[in-house]
Write an enzyme that holds these catalytic residues in place. Structure first.
Site, PDB file in Angstrom:
ATOM      1  CB  CYS A  74      41.885  46.347  43.702  1.00 38.57           C
ATOM      2  SG  CYS A  74      43.025  46.309  45.086  1.00 38.57           S
ATOM      3  CG  ASP A 278      38.604  39.539  42.597  1.00 40.51           C
ATOM      4  OD1 ASP A 278      39.200  40.628  42.686  1.00 40.51           O
ATOM      5  OD2 ASP A 278      39.177  38.435  42.695  1.00 40.51           O
ATOM      6  CG  HIS A 280      42.241  41.845  42.388  1.00 44.56           C
ATOM      7  ND1 HIS A 280      41.308  41.797  43.398  1.00 44.56           N
ATOM      8  CD2 HIS A 280      43.229  42.648  42.826  1.00 44.56           C
ATOM      9  CE1 HIS A 280      41.722  42.537  44.416  1.00 44.56           C
ATOM     10  NE2 HIS A 280      42.891  43.069  44.094  1.00 44.56           N
TER      11      HIS A 280
END
EC number: 3.4.22.-
Length: 393
Positions: A74, A278, A280
């Site tokens: 990430c 994000d 993820h």
């Protein structure tokens, strides 16, 4: 469901919290919006940022390594996002907008190809992971914001097309003389044979020596990355105002950081909440393409972005700025000086004309990375990367 295991199909049907109905302005990378009258413009701006997430089923890193970065990549993806924003500003401009099924300039396709999950793309997960080995990070190991900034600086040397000058300011200090010297120097993108990870003489996914070549312009566009630590376990509230001001600067590239063990790319704020993209989400890898168009819908966030309170931010971050011209850099310096004179806001870093004598390492960026240099870099990075360490995948 764990955010790290979300799939793209799940994501498209998930519920996302919209922007709050507030009179407070929304700031996105130097642009000011009203959520009451410009919500479509806000979402169009967000959707135009390149969104890099976990991917699966890409060619094995190093030939025999991971074929997915789920659970460990990430921060690498956040590094890609902040650097992709620099390339977008460099080649397309801050006002460029992406739209579905709309033909984009060839330079957009070329920027996107630089980040595809293949070994010969300049800023691919493959290149970042393998360049990180020289920083003492094994493939599949978590990076902190400092380390990813250093790796991106090294990879940019091989991007002759963009001809960027990348400066990573250490010790919370930006030395103006060092930045100007770097930006006025020539572009050293000779010798693609020195390109890491078996580049096959490619730069940015294109043959070395293609359009771009050597650049002798008086000012190379600057990517300025400033790794910072804004507290011990939590962000010192006195930095909040200064951090928000960074998003108001027209040179802003955003911030990489996040919560412990969960990195995000922060692109703005509203009220006391940071706005972020994000990484993820695990999506299938996009097949490499040497020609346009690249299937690109999964590289753009087409739903409201995430938000989190500034107080939830992990104190280890890296702030980014892009100065295409020397005037842009001079303007940025003037804004930083004005900010330091404002009451109630604690400066996050120091701006000086010359290298302070107390800094033992004048330019950690230009280390040749022999064994002794690696040890010196380790001392710089260890404390900040510690909070982002993943013990098991």
């Amino acid at each position: 469901m764990d955010a790290a295991t979300l799939t793209y199909d799940t994501l498209r049907f998930a519920e996302f919290e919209d922007f709050p109905e507030t009179s407070e302005p929304v700031w996105i990378l130097g642009r000011k919006y009203s959520v009451l009258t410009e919500k479509d413009e806000i979402l169009a701006d967000v959707a135009s940022r390149l969104w890099f997430t976990y991917r699966k089923n890409f060619p094995a890193i190093g030939g025999t390594g991971p074929t997915s970065d789920t659970g460990w990549g990430c921060m690498l993806r956040c590094g890609q996002m902040i650097f992709a924003q620099a390339l977008v500003c460099r080649h397309l401009g801050r006002d460029w907008r992406w739209a579905q099924r709309k033909r984009q300039p060839d330079s957009y396709c070329r920027v996107l190809q630089a980040f595809l999950d293949r070994k010969d793309s300049c800023y691919s997960i493959h290149q970042i992971a393998q360049m990180g080995v020289g920083e003492g990070k094994s493939i599949g190991q978590w990076y902190g914001p400092n380390t990813v900034a250093q790796v991106l600086k090294k990879l940019a040397v091989f991007d002759a097309w963009s001809a960027l000058a990348v400066h990573v300011a250490m010790d919370n200090t930006v030395v103006m003389a060092d930045v100007r010297r770097l930006c006025r120097s020539g572009l050293p993108c000779a010798g693609a044979e020195a390109f890491p990870a078996d580049s096959e003489r490619h730069c940015n996914g294109f043959p070395a020596g293609a359009e771009g070549g050597e650049c002798t312009a008086p000012w190379r566009p600057l990517v300025l990355l400033i790794p910072l630590r804004l507290g011990l376990a939590d962000v010192n509230a006195a930095y909040a105002g200064t951090l928000k001001h960074c998003f108001r600067m027209p040179q802003s590239l955003g911030v990489i950081g996040g919560k412990p063990n969960s990195a995000h790319y922060f692109i703005g704020y509203v009220g006391e909440e940071l706005i972020y993209l994000d990484p993820h989400t695990t999506q299938p890898a996009v097949a490499a393409a040497d020609r346009c168009p690249v299937p690109d819908e999964s590289f753009h966030c087409q739903h409201p972005p995430g938000r989190m309170s500034i107080t939830e931010l992990d104190p280890s971050i890296a702030v980014g700025f892009f100065c295409k011209t020397e005037d842009d850099f001079n303007d940025w310096c003037q804004q930083v000086r004005k900010l330091s004179l404002m009451g109630g806001a604690l400066p996050m870093f120091e701006l000086v004309e010359q290298q302070p004598s107390h800094l033992a390492c004048p330019d950690v960026l230009n280390l040749s990375l022999d064994s002794s240099d690696a040890e010196r870099l380790e001392r710089f990075f260890d404390s900040e990367d510690e909070d982002f360490e993943i013990l098991s995948l």
